[in-house]
Design a protein around this motif. Structure first.
Motif, PDB file in Angstrom:
ATOM      1  N   LEU A 259      -2.884 -10.079   6.839  1.00 52.05           N
ATOM      2  CA  LEU A 259      -1.641  -9.967   6.078  1.00 52.05           C
ATOM      3  C   LEU A 259      -1.768 -10.609   4.696  1.00 52.05           C
ATOM      4  O   LEU A 259      -1.230 -10.098   3.716  1.00 52.05           O
ATOM      5  CB  LEU A 259      -0.484 -10.619   6.843  1.00 52.05           C
ATOM      6  N   ALA A 260      -2.466 -11.721   4.615  1.00 50.76           N
ATOM      7  CA  ALA A 260      -2.613 -12.427   3.340  1.00 50.76           C
ATOM      8  C   ALA A 260      -3.603 -11.746   2.398  1.00 50.76           C
ATOM      9  O   ALA A 260      -3.417 -11.773   1.178  1.00 50.76           O
ATOM     10  CB  ALA A 260      -3.057 -13.865   3.597  1.00 50.76           C
ATOM     11  N   PHE A 261      -4.631 -11.143   2.951  1.00 46.89           N
ATOM     12  CA  PHE A 261      -5.676 -10.510   2.141  1.00 46.89           C
ATOM     13  C   PHE A 261      -5.905  -9.074   2.619  1.00 46.89           C
ATOM     14  O   PHE A 261      -6.965  -8.765   3.182  1.00 46.89           O
ATOM     15  CB  PHE A 261      -6.982 -11.305   2.244  1.00 46.89           C
ATOM     16  N   PRO A 262      -4.922  -8.194   2.425  1.00 43.25           N
ATOM     17  CA  PRO A 262      -5.053  -6.826   2.942  1.00 43.25           C
ATOM     18  C   PRO A 262      -6.164  -6.061   2.234  1.00 43.25           C
ATOM     19  O   PRO A 262      -6.488  -6.328   1.065  1.00 43.25           O
ATOM     20  CB  PRO A 262      -3.691  -6.209   2.659  1.00 43.25           C
ATOM     21  N   LYS A 263      -6.739  -5.128   2.951  1.00 42.41           N
ATOM     22  CA  LYS A 263      -7.770  -4.257   2.378  1.00 42.41           C
ATOM     23  C   LYS A 263      -7.128  -2.911   2.062  1.00 42.41           C
ATOM     24  O   LYS A 263      -6.417  -2.346   2.898  1.00 42.41           O
ATOM     25  CB  LYS A 263      -8.918  -4.083   3.368  1.00 42.41           C
ATOM     26  N   GLN A 264      -7.390  -2.431   0.892  1.00 43.51           N
ATOM     27  CA  GLN A 264      -6.757  -1.195   0.424  1.00 43.51           C
ATOM     28  C   GLN A 264      -7.033  -0.019   1.353  1.00 43.51           C
ATOM     29  O   GLN A 264      -6.157   0.791   1.615  1.00 43.51           O
ATOM     30  CB  GLN A 264      -7.221  -0.882  -0.996  1.00 43.51           C
ATOM     31  N   GLU A 265      -8.207   0.036   1.907  1.00 42.86           N
ATOM     32  CA  GLU A 265      -8.557   1.161   2.784  1.00 42.86           C
ATOM     33  C   GLU A 265      -7.766   1.149   4.092  1.00 42.86           C
ATOM     34  O   GLU A 265      -7.701   2.166   4.783  1.00 42.86           O
ATOM     35  CB  GLU A 265     -10.058   1.216   3.059  1.00 42.86           C
ATOM     36  N   ASN A 266      -7.152   0.016   4.426  1.00 40.29           N
ATOM     37  CA  ASN A 266      -6.364  -0.061   5.658  1.00 40.29           C
ATOM     38  C   ASN A 266      -4.921   0.406   5.493  1.00 40.29           C
ATOM     39  O   ASN A 266      -4.194   0.484   6.467  1.00 40.29           O
ATOM     40  CB  ASN A 266      -6.379  -1.483   6.210  1.00 40.29           C
ATOM     41  N   PHE A 267      -4.517   0.701   4.272  1.00 35.12           N
ATOM     42  CA  PHE A 267      -3.163   1.203   4.041  1.00 35.12           C
ATOM     43  C   PHE A 267      -3.097   2.672   4.420  1.00 35.12           C
ATOM     44  O   PHE A 267      -4.086   3.404   4.314  1.00 35.12           O
ATOM     45  CB  PHE A 267      -2.770   1.027   2.568  1.00 35.12           C
ATOM     46  N   ARG A 268      -1.937   3.086   4.881  1.00 38.39           N
ATOM     47  CA  ARG A 268      -1.751   4.495   5.253  1.00 38.39           C
ATOM     48  C   ARG A 268      -1.689   5.359   4.001  1.00 38.39           C
ATOM     49  O   ARG A 268      -1.345   4.891   2.918  1.00 38.39           O
ATOM     50  CB  ARG A 268      -0.440   4.666   6.041  1.00 38.39           C
ATOM     51  N   ASP A 269      -1.996   6.634   4.139  1.00 33.92           N
ATOM     52  CA  ASP A 269      -1.949   7.557   3.011  1.00 33.92           C
ATOM     53  C   ASP A 269      -0.550   7.662   2.421  1.00 33.92           C
ATOM     54  O   ASP A 269      -0.384   7.951   1.240  1.00 33.92           O
ATOM     55  CB  ASP A 269      -2.434   8.948   3.422  1.00 33.92           C
ATOM     56  N   GLU A 270       0.491   7.406   3.230  1.00 33.41           N
ATOM     57  CA  GLU A 270       1.875   7.490   2.768  1.00 33.41           C
ATOM     58  C   GLU A 270       2.233   6.371   1.795  1.00 33.41           C
ATOM     59  O   GLU A 270       3.214   6.466   1.063  1.00 33.41           O
ATOM     60  CB  GLU A 270       2.843   7.452   3.957  1.00 33.41           C
ATOM     61  N   SER A 271       1.461   5.313   1.788  1.00 34.03           N
ATOM     62  CA  SER A 271       1.731   4.179   0.907  1.00 34.03           C
ATOM     63  C   SER A 271       1.049   4.394  -0.434  1.00 34.03           C
ATOM     64  O   SER A 271      -0.148   4.679  -0.501  1.00 34.03           O
ATOM     65  CB  SER A 271       1.225   2.883   1.535  1.00 34.03           C
ATOM     66  N   ILE A 272       1.800   4.205  -1.497  1.00 35.98           N
ATOM     67  CA  ILE A 272       1.237   4.349  -2.845  1.00 35.98           C
ATOM     68  C   ILE A 272       0.136   3.314  -3.083  1.00 35.98           C
ATOM     69  O   ILE A 272      -0.740   3.518  -3.922  1.00 35.98           O
ATOM     70  CB  ILE A 272       2.354   4.272  -3.905  1.00 35.98           C
ATOM     71  N   CYS A 273       0.171   2.217  -2.340  1.00 32.33           N
ATOM     72  CA  CYS A 273      -0.853   1.174  -2.471  1.00 32.33           C
ATOM     73  C   CYS A 273      -2.249   1.692  -2.117  1.00 32.33           C
ATOM     74  O   CYS A 273      -3.251   1.169  -2.607  1.00 32.33           O
ATOM     75  CB  CYS A 273      -0.514  -0.017  -1.595  1.00 32.33           C
ATOM     76  N   LYS A 274      -2.316   2.692  -1.269  1.00 36.12           N
ATOM     77  CA  LYS A 274      -3.599   3.220  -0.789  1.00 36.12           C
ATOM     78  C   LYS A 274      -4.514   3.649  -1.936  1.00 36.12           C
ATOM     79  O   LYS A 274      -5.724   3.455  -1.881  1.00 36.12           O
ATOM     80  CB  LYS A 274      -3.340   4.406   0.152  1.00 36.12           C
ATOM     81  N   LYS A 275      -3.918   4.204  -2.986  1.00 41.45           N
ATOM     82  CA  LYS A 275      -4.725   4.728  -4.103  1.00 41.45           C
ATOM     83  C   LYS A 275      -4.392   4.065  -5.433  1.00 41.45           C
ATOM     84  O   LYS A 275      -4.732   4.582  -6.484  1.00 41.45           O
ATOM     85  CB  LYS A 275      -4.519   6.232  -4.203  1.00 41.45           C
ATOM     86  N   CYS A 276      -3.727   2.925  -5.385  1.00 43.19           N
ATOM     87  CA  CYS A 276      -3.291   2.257  -6.605  1.00 43.19           C
ATOM     88  C   CYS A 276      -4.482   1.665  -7.358  1.00 43.19           C
ATOM     89  O   CYS A 276      -5.350   1.010  -6.766  1.00 43.19           O
ATOM     90  CB  CYS A 276      -2.287   1.156  -6.267  1.00 43.19           C
ATOM     91  N   ASN A 277      -4.496   1.859  -8.670  1.00 45.68           N
ATOM     92  CA  ASN A 277      -5.597   1.366  -9.497  1.00 45.68           C
ATOM     93  C   ASN A 277      -5.534  -0.135  -9.763  1.00 45.68           C
ATOM     94  O   ASN A 277      -6.519  -0.726 -10.185  1.00 45.68           O
ATOM     95  CB  ASN A 277      -5.619   2.102 -10.839  1.00 45.68           C
TER      96      ASN A 277
END
Length: 92
Positions: free
Chosen positions: A29-47
């Motif tokens: 939770l404190a250090f999330p990995k971008q690849e673990n976000f779902r495709d529905e989350s804008i965070c998944k592909k955020c620059n």
């Protein structure tokens, strides 16, 4: 959030504070990995993901209130890329 299984990071009746604080779930939770976000989350592909998450100031309470428990991985509402809320945070 206290009883939401997604945010339970340990059990102080069976673990020390140090064990809970350093548990895999806490670190995830404190250090999330971008690849673990779902495709529905804008965070998944955020620059600017790495820059954004280095500050550890995401408010999961506001995220869940505004987007629903299923969208817990959406960006903090203060993010300039955050989508409009699905749920009203200030119902009249």
């Amino acid at each position: 959030m206290y009883w939401n299984p997604r945010f339970i990071i340990g059990d102080l009746t069976t673990q020390s504070i140090e064990e809970v604080w350093n548990s895999p779930r806490t670190l995830e939770l404190a250090f999330p990995k971008q690849e673990n976000f779902r495709d529905e989350s804008i965070c998944k592909k955020c620059n600017i993901f790495a820059e954004c998450y280095q500050y550890h100031n995401k408010c999961y309470v506001d995220v869940v209130k505004g987007y629903g428990d299923e969208n817990w991985d959406f960006p903090d509402p203060r993010c300039k890329f955050a989508p409009p809320f699905i749920y009203n945070l200030n119902p009249e």
